[in-house]
Design an enzyme around this catalytic site. Structure first.
Site, mmCIF file in Angstrom:
data_model
loop_
_atom_site.group_PDB
_atom_site.id
_atom_site.type_symbol
_atom_site.label_atom_id
_atom_site.label_comp_id
_atom_site.label_asym_id
_atom_site.label_seq_id
_atom_site.Cartn_x
_atom_site.Cartn_y
_atom_site.Cartn_z
ATOM 1 N N GLY A 157 0.714 -1.059 -0.088
ATOM 2 C CA GLY A 157 -0.053 -0.075 -0.070
ATOM 3 C C GLY A 157 0.756 1.279 0.033
ATOM 4 N N ASN B 276 1.797 3.047 -2.676
ATOM 5 C CA ASN B 276 0.719 4.289 -3.321
ATOM 6 C C ASN B 276 -0.541 4.620 -2.715
ATOM 7 O OD1 ASN B 276 1.861 4.387 -6.520
ATOM 8 N ND2 ASN B 276 1.883 2.270 -6.173
ATOM 9 N N ASN C 250 -6.020 2.755 -12.630
ATOM 10 C CA ASN C 250 -4.900 1.987 -12.367
ATOM 11 C C ASN C 250 -3.359 2.473 -12.569
ATOM 12 O OD1 ASN C 250 -3.627 -0.564 -11.422
ATOM 13 N ND2 ASN C 250 -3.227 -1.163 -13.534
ATOM 14 N N HIS D 251 0.538 1.651 -13.604
ATOM 15 C CA HIS D 251 1.429 0.262 -14.037
ATOM 16 C C HIS D 251 2.811 0.811 -14.061
ATOM 17 C CE1 HIS D 251 2.158 -3.611 -16.101
ATOM 18 N NE2 HIS D 251 2.921 -2.741 -16.890
ATOM 19 N N ASP E 34 -4.367 -3.857 -19.031
ATOM 20 C CA ASP E 34 -3.363 -2.404 -19.033
ATOM 21 C C ASP E 34 -3.676 -1.902 -20.562
ATOM 22 O OD1 ASP E 34 -2.230 -3.307 -16.703
ATOM 23 O OD2 ASP E 34 -0.613 -4.606 -17.722
ATOM 24 N N GLU F 61 5.707 6.466 -9.559
ATOM 25 C CA GLU F 61 4.322 6.275 -9.092
ATOM 26 C C GLU F 61 3.784 7.068 -7.908
ATOM 27 O OE1 GLU F 61 3.673 2.062 -8.480
ATOM 28 O OE2 GLU F 61 5.593 1.596 -9.325
HETATM 29 C C1 GRF Z 1 2.980 -1.061 -7.723
HETATM 30 O O1 GRF Z 1 4.498 -1.112 -8.165
HETATM 31 C C2 GRF Z 1 2.106 -0.710 -8.605
HETATM 32 O O2 GRF Z 1 2.648 0.000 -9.784
HETATM 33 C C3 GRF Z 1 1.729 -2.291 -9.026
HETATM 34 O O3 GRF Z 1 1.741 -2.962 -7.679
HETATM 35 C C4 GRF Z 1 2.766 -2.143 -7.030
HETATM 36 C C5 GRF Z 1 1.832 -2.127 -5.669
HETATM 37 O O4 GRF Z 1 2.717 -1.405 -4.743
HETATM 38 N N1 GRF Z 1 0.429 -2.302 -9.707
HETATM 39 P P1 GRF Z 1 1.920 -0.814 -3.371
HETATM 40 O O5 GRF Z 1 1.196 -1.920 -2.563
HETATM 41 O O6 GRF Z 1 1.364 0.374 -3.651
HETATM 42 O O7 GRF Z 1 3.217 -0.475 -2.382
#
Ligand code: GRF
Length: 200
Positions: free
Chosen positions: A14, A16, A109, A111, A152, A182
């Site tokens: 988590g 992000n 989403n 990626h 995607d 990200e």
């Molecule tokens: C990230 O690299 C995202 O791009 C991918 O999964 C990972 C998730 O990481 N889809 P987190 O759970 O947000 O730390």
């Protein structure tokens, strides 16, 4: 103007989600608010991050429910919380056509590569960065996109490039893509989408 009600769907660490919650707290998502965090795993640290911020959580564990039942329960939870925008943040379940249809144009989403390169079935997590290094490309990055029935393949909202270094391992590259791309572009893209949804 009414704030766009956001649900963040996670499966793991988590980070992000954390970047999104921090951005919201710092006023960088003025047109949206995270009202629900959904996890498909009881072990996901993302759930702790949500609780620490007082954001309601809902768990629909993969191990405990078949997909169809899980999706029905998730949709019900999203409707109950009056969610306008679904944000996938490391969510490891591929959503069915029916689910995507129910939130058409309102699911995003992130990626960890520059789509359309290094995307599609099997391209998730560390595998993406392994493929990037194996291909020998010198630039990678992250992409925020709308979710459609094509894995995607939905319209791109934002991208940011990250340099690949000679001595990168999949793990060092993964970390840098998260930190430099990200966590930076996701909150900004979410604000942009909220603004757009407000206008609809
Ligand atoms: C990230 O690299 C995202 O791009 C991918 O999964 C990972 C998730 O990481 N889809 P987190 O759970 O947000 O730390």
């Amino acid at each position: 103007m009414k704030k766009i009600r956001i649900a963040v769907l996670c499966s793991g660490g988590g980070t992000n989600l954390q970047a999104i919650l921090d951005a919201e707290a710092e006023g960088r998502i003025p047109d949206g608010e995270v009202v629900l965090v959904v996890s498909d795993s009881r072990e996901a640290y993302a759930v702790e991050r949500a609780k620490k911020r007082g954001v309601p959580t809902a768990i629909f564990a993969k191990r405990e429910m078949p997909r169809a039942e899980r999706e029905r329960a998730m949709l019900e939870a999203l409707h109950e919380s009056e969610v306008d925008l679904v944000v996938l943040a490391g969510f490891m379940t591929v959503l069915s056509f029916g689910f995507v249809k129910a939130y058409e144009g309102r699911i995003v989403n992130i990626h960890p590569a520059l789509l359309p390169s290094f995307g599609g079935v099997g391209m998730y997590g560390i595998h993406v960065h392994e493929a990037v290094l194996a291909a020998g490309v010198k630039v990678t990055g992250a992409t925020v996109h709308y979710v459609t029935e094509v894995c995607d393949g939905g319209p791109i909202i934002a991208q940011k490039a990250v340099e690949v270094r000679e001595d990168d391992t999949p793990e060092t590259l993964q970390q840098r893509v998260m930190r430099e791309a990200e966590w930076v572009i996701y909150p900004a893209a979410i604000q942009k989408v909220c603004k757009k949804l407000q206008g609809e």
